[in-house]
Design a protein around this motif. Structure first.
Motif, PDB file in Angstrom:
ATOM      1  N   ARG A 107     -17.287   2.368   8.248  1.00 45.32           N
ATOM      2  CA  ARG A 107     -16.884   0.999   7.898  1.00 45.32           C
ATOM      3  C   ARG A 107     -17.750  -0.051   8.594  1.00 45.32           C
ATOM      4  N   HIS A 128      -5.650   0.335  11.391  1.00 43.99           N
ATOM      5  CA  HIS A 128      -5.722   1.157  10.176  1.00 43.99           C
ATOM      6  C   HIS A 128      -5.317   2.608  10.452  1.00 43.99           C
ATOM      7  N   LYS A 288     -17.079  -2.128  -6.674  1.00 45.37           N
ATOM      8  CA  LYS A 288     -16.180  -2.299  -5.520  1.00 45.37           C
ATOM      9  C   LYS A 288     -14.752  -2.348  -6.059  1.00 45.37           C
ATOM     10  N   SER A 290     -10.535  -2.766  -5.130  1.00 44.95           N
ATOM     11  CA  SER A 290      -9.457  -3.096  -4.195  1.00 44.95           C
ATOM     12  C   SER A 290      -8.136  -2.628  -4.781  1.00 44.95           C
ATOM     13  N   ARG A 292      -3.823  -2.507  -4.300  1.00 44.51           N
ATOM     14  CA  ARG A 292      -2.621  -3.006  -3.633  1.00 44.51           C
ATOM     15  C   ARG A 292      -1.410  -2.299  -4.233  1.00 44.51           C
ATOM     16  N   ASN A 308     -14.131   6.989  -2.371  1.00 42.77           N
ATOM     17  CA  ASN A 308     -14.884   6.902  -1.102  1.00 42.77           C
ATOM     18  C   ASN A 308     -14.363   5.825  -0.157  1.00 42.77           C
ATOM     19  N   GLY A 309     -13.078   5.615  -0.167  1.00 41.26           N
ATOM     20  CA  GLY A 309     -12.546   4.526   0.661  1.00 41.26           C
ATOM     21  C   GLY A 309     -11.333   4.926   1.441  1.00 41.26           C
ATOM     22  N   GLY A 310     -10.430   3.978   1.616  1.00 44.56           N
ATOM     23  CA  GLY A 310      -9.214   4.206   2.383  1.00 44.56           C
ATOM     24  C   GLY A 310      -8.582   2.876   2.704  1.00 44.56           C
ATOM     25  N   GLY A 311      -7.774   2.856   3.749  1.00 42.81           N
ATOM     26  CA  GLY A 311      -7.115   1.610   4.140  1.00 42.81           C
ATOM     27  C   GLY A 311      -5.652   1.857   4.442  1.00 42.81           C
ATOM     28  N   HIS A 312      -4.850   0.819   4.306  1.00 42.27           N
ATOM     29  CA  HIS A 312      -3.418   0.920   4.573  1.00 42.27           C
ATOM     30  C   HIS A 312      -2.689   1.459   3.344  1.00 42.27           C
ATOM     31  N   ALA A 315      -2.546  -1.547   0.990  1.00 40.93           N
ATOM     32  CA  ALA A 315      -3.775  -2.348   0.783  1.00 40.93           C
ATOM     33  C   ALA A 315      -4.967  -1.492   1.158  1.00 40.93           C
ATOM     34  N   ALA A 316      -5.728  -1.120   0.151  1.00 43.27           N
ATOM     35  CA  ALA A 316      -6.859  -0.233   0.425  1.00 43.27           C
ATOM     36  C   ALA A 316      -8.058  -0.665  -0.408  1.00 43.27           C
ATOM     37  N   GLY A 317      -9.200  -0.058  -0.099  1.00 47.29           N
ATOM     38  CA  GLY A 317     -10.411  -0.408  -0.832  1.00 47.29           C
ATOM     39  C   GLY A 317     -11.325   0.789  -0.946  1.00 47.29           C
ATOM     40  N   GLY A 318     -12.287   0.701  -1.817  1.00 45.04           N
ATOM     41  CA  GLY A 318     -13.266   1.764  -1.965  1.00 45.04           C
ATOM     42  C   GLY A 318     -14.424   1.300  -2.812  1.00 45.04           C
TER      43      GLY A 318
HETATM   44  P1  5GP Z   1      -9.901  -5.193   0.474  1.00 49.23           P
HETATM   45  O1  5GP Z   1      -9.334  -4.715  -0.801  1.00 49.23           O
HETATM   46  O2  5GP Z   1      -9.322  -6.518   0.859  1.00 49.23           O
HETATM   47  O3  5GP Z   1     -11.384  -5.125   0.517  1.00 49.23           O
HETATM   48  O4  5GP Z   1      -9.419  -4.171   1.577  1.00 49.23           O
HETATM   49  C1  5GP Z   1      -8.069  -3.871   1.742  1.00 49.23           C
HETATM   50  C2  5GP Z   1      -7.880  -2.964   2.921  1.00 49.23           C
HETATM   51  O5  5GP Z   1      -8.522  -1.722   2.684  1.00 49.23           O
HETATM   52  C3  5GP Z   1      -8.456  -3.511   4.215  1.00 49.23           C
HETATM   53  O6  5GP Z   1      -7.526  -3.278   5.240  1.00 49.23           O
HETATM   54  C4  5GP Z   1      -9.709  -2.745   4.437  1.00 49.23           C
HETATM   55  O7  5GP Z   1      -9.926  -2.553   5.791  1.00 49.23           O
HETATM   56  C5  5GP Z   1      -9.475  -1.440   3.693  1.00 49.23           C
HETATM   57  N1  5GP Z   1     -10.715  -1.043   3.015  1.00 49.23           N
HETATM   58  C6  5GP Z   1     -11.428  -1.744   2.111  1.00 49.23           C
HETATM   59  N2  5GP Z   1     -12.510  -1.073   1.699  1.00 49.23           N
HETATM   60  C7  5GP Z   1     -12.486   0.108   2.355  1.00 49.23           C
HETATM   61  C8  5GP Z   1     -13.354   1.246   2.384  1.00 49.23           C
HETATM   62  O8  5GP Z   1     -14.367   1.323   1.689  1.00 49.23           O
HETATM   63  N3  5GP Z   1     -12.983   2.272   3.218  1.00 49.23           N
HETATM   64  C9  5GP Z   1     -11.856   2.237   3.978  1.00 49.23           C
HETATM   65  N4  5GP Z   1     -11.566   3.275   4.780  1.00 49.23           N
HETATM   66  N5  5GP Z   1     -11.041   1.183   3.974  1.00 49.23           N
HETATM   67  C10 5GP Z   1     -11.334   0.131   3.195  1.00 49.23           C
END
Ligand code: 5GP
Ligand code: MN
Length: 344
Positions: A107, A128, A288, A290, A292, A308-312, A315-318
């Protein structure tokens, strides 16, 4: 019963005191594509360490949106991609590195290798899930609404609450509200409001901060939002899921600037019965995404397993190298199974 006490591990704080005592040059690293919490907590920390007589520098892996540029200390932030050599030199001669609002070097964007190879001691402050064991002292607490809330606790645990001035309080408050949608979600602990109360007591102007963050959009951004909800929205009622799609052309048409799509993904959750909302944004190098969700819907598992992502949990992203259409198809393909798994 909610715990109203400071929630930072006191044993770890002793280790921090030793590390701070031994260090003369400190790097502070927020996550790549930093948000209000990452920048707010980094700015609070740098100002606190400076007040303690330390030499500290924020090095952000990449740029961040205009609506965060009013924050105290903003002009001192280095952006790695704008000056790699200088940043690498600083990091490599630091004896302490704070990893802030993230818990994996993945990250840290383009700084991943630089940090992984750095000899300095490292401290993580993050909220996280699934932290990686990459630091010497790890503060990781998913119960915290934001890293900014943790930063308040961290400074207080070091016995320095009185060093939190109005500027530091503004930075901390910003991360708390941006990570909770203005204290709407993920903010049901009584202690959070004690922290907020303490920040207000430092003299922060709550209305000004809200206005700086939320009433600072360009007409183009407003029109992009309108377009997005009118043309880009697909509701899959069967799965209580909404998808928003934005193509490169859409972004170009509305003169997209970094941060313009921040928060868009939240809108569909206001539709009756919706549990999941996802936005797919086509960028030059990748798509990209997002995610929720509401309640006990672990949408971070979809981000982790397929994008390829993660998060809460909510609320997560990838991101993915697939085309926009392929990415959306994949999501629709895995959605029935994911939905099924919720009732298990
Ligand atoms: P957002 O959608 O606002 O970019 O991210 C939402 C949440 O997901 C944030 O808490 C962020 O830290 C987590 N997040 C966003 N993109 C990624 C990613 O590519 N990998 C991981 N592990 N977490 C992500
Ligand atoms: Mn955060």
């Amino acid at each position: 019963m909610n715990n109203l006490q400071n929630r930072i591990d006191k044993e770890l704080i002793k280790e921090v005191e030793v590390l701070l005592g031994e260090s003369t040059q400190i790097s502070i690293i927020p996550h790549s594509g930093p948000d209000g919490d990452a920048i707010g907590s980094s700015l609070a920390l740098v100002q606190y360490l400076t007040k303690k007589g330390k030499q500290a520098q924020i090095i952000s892996p990449s740029a961040y949106p205009v609506f965060l540029k009013w924050l105290p200390g903003n002009s001192e932030v280095w952006i790695y991609t704008n000056g790699k050599k200088k940043a690498e030199k600083y990091i490599n001669s630091s004896d302490l590195i704070f990893i802030v609002d993230h818990n994996s070097f993945k990250r840290s964007g383009d700084l991943e290798e630089v940090l992984a190879n750095a000899n300095a001691k490292k401290i993580m402050i993050d909220h996280h899930p699934e932290p990686e064991q990459i630091v010497d002292v790890m503060f990781s607490d998913t119960q915290m609404c934001s890293t900014c809330e943790m930063m308040y606790e961290f400074i207080e645990a070091l016995g320095d609450e009185d060093m939190i001035d109005e500027a530091i309080a503004e930075c901390i408050y910003t991360g708390i509200i941006t990570d909770t949608g203005g204290l709407s979600y993920n903010s049901s602990q009584a202690r959070t409001y004690q922290v907020v109360g303490s920040l207000l007591a430092k003299g922060i102007d709550k209305s000004k901060i809200h206005s700086n963050i939320y009433d600072n959009f360009s007409p183009d951004r407003m029109k992009l939002l309108g377009f997005c909800l009118d043309q880009g929205l697909e509701v899959l009622s069967e799965y209580k899921t909404a998808i928003i799609t934005l193509t490169k052309e859409d972004l170009l048409r509305f003169n997209f600037k970094d941060g313009d799509t921040e928060g868009f993904v939240n809108y569909p959750l206001s539709i009756q019965d919706m549990l999941v909302s996802v936005i797919f944004i086509e960028k030059d190098d990748a798509v990209k995404i997002s995610f929720r969700s509401k309640g006990n819907v672990p949408i971070n598992s979809v981000a982790r397993d397929y994008f390829n992502g993660g998060g809460h949990m909510n609320a997560a992203g990838g991101r993915t190298e697939k085309t926009l259409t392929e990415a959306i198809d994949l999501f629709k393909q895995v959605l029935p199974d994911f939905y099924e798994s919720l009732s298990e």
